[in-house]
Write a protein that holds these residues in place. Structure first.
Motif, PDB file in Angstrom:
ATOM      1  N   LYS A 358       0.840  -1.209   0.000  1.00 52.59           N
ATOM      2  CA  LYS A 358       0.000   0.000   0.000  1.00 52.59           C
ATOM      3  C   LYS A 358       0.867   1.248   0.000  1.00 52.59           C
ATOM      4  O   LYS A 358       0.599   2.199  -0.724  1.00 52.59           O
ATOM      5  CB  LYS A 358      -0.901  -0.023   1.237  1.00 52.59           C
ATOM      6  N   GLU A 359       1.905   1.190   0.822  1.00 50.42           N
ATOM      7  CA  GLU A 359       2.820   2.329   0.924  1.00 50.42           C
ATOM      8  C   GLU A 359       3.443   2.604  -0.442  1.00 50.42           C
ATOM      9  O   GLU A 359       3.499   3.737  -0.904  1.00 50.42           O
ATOM     10  CB  GLU A 359       3.901   1.960   1.957  1.00 50.42           C
ATOM     11  N   LYS A 360       3.844   1.516  -1.115  1.00 52.56           N
ATOM     12  CA  LYS A 360       4.473   1.635  -2.433  1.00 52.56           C
ATOM     13  C   LYS A 360       3.489   2.231  -3.439  1.00 52.56           C
ATOM     14  O   LYS A 360       3.840   3.072  -4.256  1.00 52.56           O
ATOM     15  CB  LYS A 360       4.919   0.245  -2.912  1.00 52.56           C
ATOM     16  N   GLU A 361       2.231   1.765  -3.333  1.00 53.69           N
ATOM     17  CA  GLU A 361       1.195   2.225  -4.257  1.00 53.69           C
ATOM     18  C   GLU A 361       1.000   3.738  -4.077  1.00 53.69           C
ATOM     19  O   GLU A 361       0.902   4.480  -5.058  1.00 53.69           O
ATOM     20  CB  GLU A 361      -0.106   1.483  -3.941  1.00 53.69           C
ATOM     21  N   LYS A 362       0.982   4.145  -2.803  1.00 49.95           N
ATOM     22  CA  LYS A 362       0.807   5.571  -2.502  1.00 49.95           C
ATOM     23  C   LYS A 362       1.943   6.391  -3.111  1.00 49.95           C
ATOM     24  O   LYS A 362       1.713   7.422  -3.741  1.00 49.95           O
ATOM     25  CB  LYS A 362       0.806   5.770  -0.976  1.00 49.95           C
ATOM     26  N   GLU A 363       3.132   5.879  -2.915  1.00 50.80           N
ATOM     27  CA  GLU A 363       4.310   6.567  -3.450  1.00 50.80           C
ATOM     28  C   GLU A 363       4.210   6.726  -4.963  1.00 50.80           C
ATOM     29  O   GLU A 363       4.439   7.788  -5.515  1.00 50.80           O
ATOM     30  CB  GLU A 363       5.567   5.740  -3.140  1.00 50.80           C
ATOM     31  N   HIS A 365       1.533   6.650  -6.774  1.00 50.48           N
ATOM     32  CA  HIS A 365       0.450   7.564  -7.111  1.00 50.48           C
ATOM     33  C   HIS A 365       0.938   9.012  -7.020  1.00 50.48           C
ATOM     34  O   HIS A 365       0.702   9.818  -7.934  1.00 50.48           O
ATOM     35  CB  HIS A 365      -0.713   7.342  -6.123  1.00 50.48           C
ATOM     36  N   ALA A 366       1.647   9.309  -5.926  1.00 56.96           N
ATOM     37  CA  ALA A 366       2.160  10.667  -5.725  1.00 56.96           C
ATOM     38  C   ALA A 366       3.110  11.040  -6.863  1.00 56.96           C
ATOM     39  O   ALA A 366       3.048  12.146  -7.400  1.00 56.96           O
ATOM     40  CB  ALA A 366       2.874  10.746  -4.376  1.00 56.96           C
ATOM     41  N   GLU A 369       1.135  11.790  -9.979  1.00 54.96           N
ATOM     42  CA  GLU A 369       0.495  13.112  -9.920  1.00 54.96           C
ATOM     43  C   GLU A 369       1.514  14.208 -10.221  1.00 54.96           C
ATOM     44  O   GLU A 369       1.238  15.139 -10.980  1.00 54.96           O
ATOM     45  CB  GLU A 369      -0.107  13.352  -8.522  1.00 54.96           C
TER      46      GLU A 369
END
Ligand SMILES: Nc1nc2c(ncn2[C@@H]2O[C@H](COP(=O)(O)OP(=O)(O)OP(=O)(O)O)[C@@H](O)[C@H]2O)c(=O)[nH]1
Ligand SMILES: [Mg+2]
Length: 422
Positions: A358-363, A365-366, A369
């Protein structure tokens, strides 16, 4: 129950009777002897000592034969044990003799683990015997008993003291085997030095709590010789494969320029004492001690480890079935506990991995963006540049057109003037 109704006679009521004539049970000892002779005997010797200390030579000298001999190399990575079994016959007695050699003992730089292969070997032989005993169809009668009956520990004739390797090894072995320490190559040490060396060795063994084999003194027939021999331990021995002519007899000896050391001469060394004690007087006691003391200890520890225990006479009789059930329950409980632990570990691991993902996915995504924003910015810049360029192009075209019109007009004016002149 009938069994409890039976009265047992107290021992006071036992009476001595005299026989009216010869019955024949006085032949029982002879029956035992002939049965044992028919069955044959086995004896297993473990020789522990540094490479080249004279183990093989001493064995050859003790049994007055030549056993297989392979010299060990000094460059082995560890100690290993090499058993060799021979069938010997003397008069009508068959002896199955196993000699176990410690190959590479004392040759490693780090000697901390040197005792382990020896302990393991002894335990393995006990374990094989125990397994045979526990079999439903056991055949102990013709089982080749490989349990070590005696360990001859070869001490280097330094004249100083025992090495720490000697002390550690003997300490580890003393509850598992009958140890007889011997000073090897005793012809290389002087008489007075040898006397001091023997005293030093014995005091070191005592102060380190090493239990060596004591020749038994409870049997009257051998008590005297055994107790006098106990005081002479450790025996200082000499081995030789050469025979030298002394007087008109050929005897085993080591010939030096200054004379000959005779192996069987008691004023030269203790070889005869060792042979007497080891083979001629106490061989049976060594076999018995191995079974009743050392094997018994191994068996007790092993059975207790397996969950068996004795009960005192007043409590319920010991039931194999119950012990088995209890051990089975304990084992299943442990298994379940382990399974639960593993499941919990697996769940935790999955959770951890999920959180990481999840952490990787967030990274990601950021980053996406940010890149999108950068891309839009760039697009805007390019658009602006395009507009500027277009404007520049338009103004250039306008200026070009104006210049062209101006040029056209000035051309027309000059041609009209020339016509007028003409
Ligand atoms: N001075 C002296 N030399 C001995 C004695 N016993 C053996 N030797 C010599 O020591 C050397 C090694 O003897 P071995 O009997 O092969 O020794 P080992 O302990 O069996 O050697 P490995 O099996 O190779 O470890 C030989 O040259 C023997 O002649 C002894 O009592 N006194
Ligand atoms: Mg050898």
């Amino acid at each position: 129950m009938a069994a409890t109704d039976v009265d047992t006679y107290p021992s006071e009521e036992m009476r001595n009777l005299t026989l009216g004539g010869h019955v024949g049970f006085d032949s029982l000892p002879d029956q035992l002897v002939s049965k044992s002779v028919a069955q044959g005997f086995c004896f297993n010797i473990l020789c522990v000592g540094e490479t080249g200390i004279g183990k093989s030579t001493l064995m050859n000298t003790l049994f007055n034969t030549t056993f297989e001999n392979e010299e060990a190399s000094h460059y082995l990575n560890g100690v290993h044990l090499r058993p060799r079994t021979y069938d010997l016959k003397e008069s009508n007695v068959d002896l199955r003799l196993t000699i176990v050699d410690t190959v590479g003992f004392g040759d490693q730089v780090n000697k901390e683990e040197s005792y382990k292969p020896i302990v393991d070997y002894i335990d393995t032989q006990f374990e094989s015997f125990l397994q045979e005993e526990l079999k439903i169809k056991r055949s102990l009668f013709n089982y080749h008993d490989t349990r070590i009956h005696v360990c001859l520990y070869f001490i280097a004739p330094t004249g100083h003291s025992l090495k720490s390797l000697d002390l550690v090894t003997m300490k580890k072995l003393d509850s598992k085997v009958n140890i007889i320490p011997i000073i090897a190559k005793a012809d290389t040490i002087s008489k007075s030095e040898l006397h001091k060396f023997k005293i030093k060795i014995m005091s070191e063994l005592v102060s380190n709590g090493v239990q060596i084999y004591q020749f038994p003194t409870d049997d009257e027939a051998v008590a005297e010789i055994n107790s006098s021999m106990n005081a002479l331990l450790p025996f200082a021995v000499v081995g030789s494969s050469e025979e030298v002519k002394i007087g008109n007899k050929m005897v085993r000896a080591r010939q030096y320029p200054w004379g000959a050391v005779q192996v069987e001469n008691e004023s030269h060394c203790d070889f005869v004492k060792l042979r007497e004690m080891l083979i001629r007087v106490n061989m049976e006691d060594l076999r018995e001690q191995t079974h009743t003391r050392h094997y018994e200890l191994y068996r007790r520890c092993k059975l207790e480890e397996m969950g068996f225990k004795d009960t005192d006479p007043d409590s319920e009789p010991f039931s194999l079935q119950e012990t088995y059930e209890a051990k089975r329950r304990e084992f299943l409980g442990e298994l379940q506990h382990k399974e639960e632990e593993m499941r919990q570990m697996f769940v935790n691991k999955v959770k951890e991995t999920e959180a990481e993902l999840k952490e990787k996915e967030k990274e990601l995504h950021a980053r996406f963006e940010q890149m999108k924003r950068m891309h839009q910015e760039e697009k805007r810049n390019v658009e602006e540049k395009r507009r500027d360029l277009e404007e520049e192009m338009n103004s250039f075209n306008r200026r070009k057109n104006a210049a062209e019109t101006l040029q056209g007009q000035s051309l027309q004016g000059s041609s009209a003037q020339s016509i007028k002149k003409n």
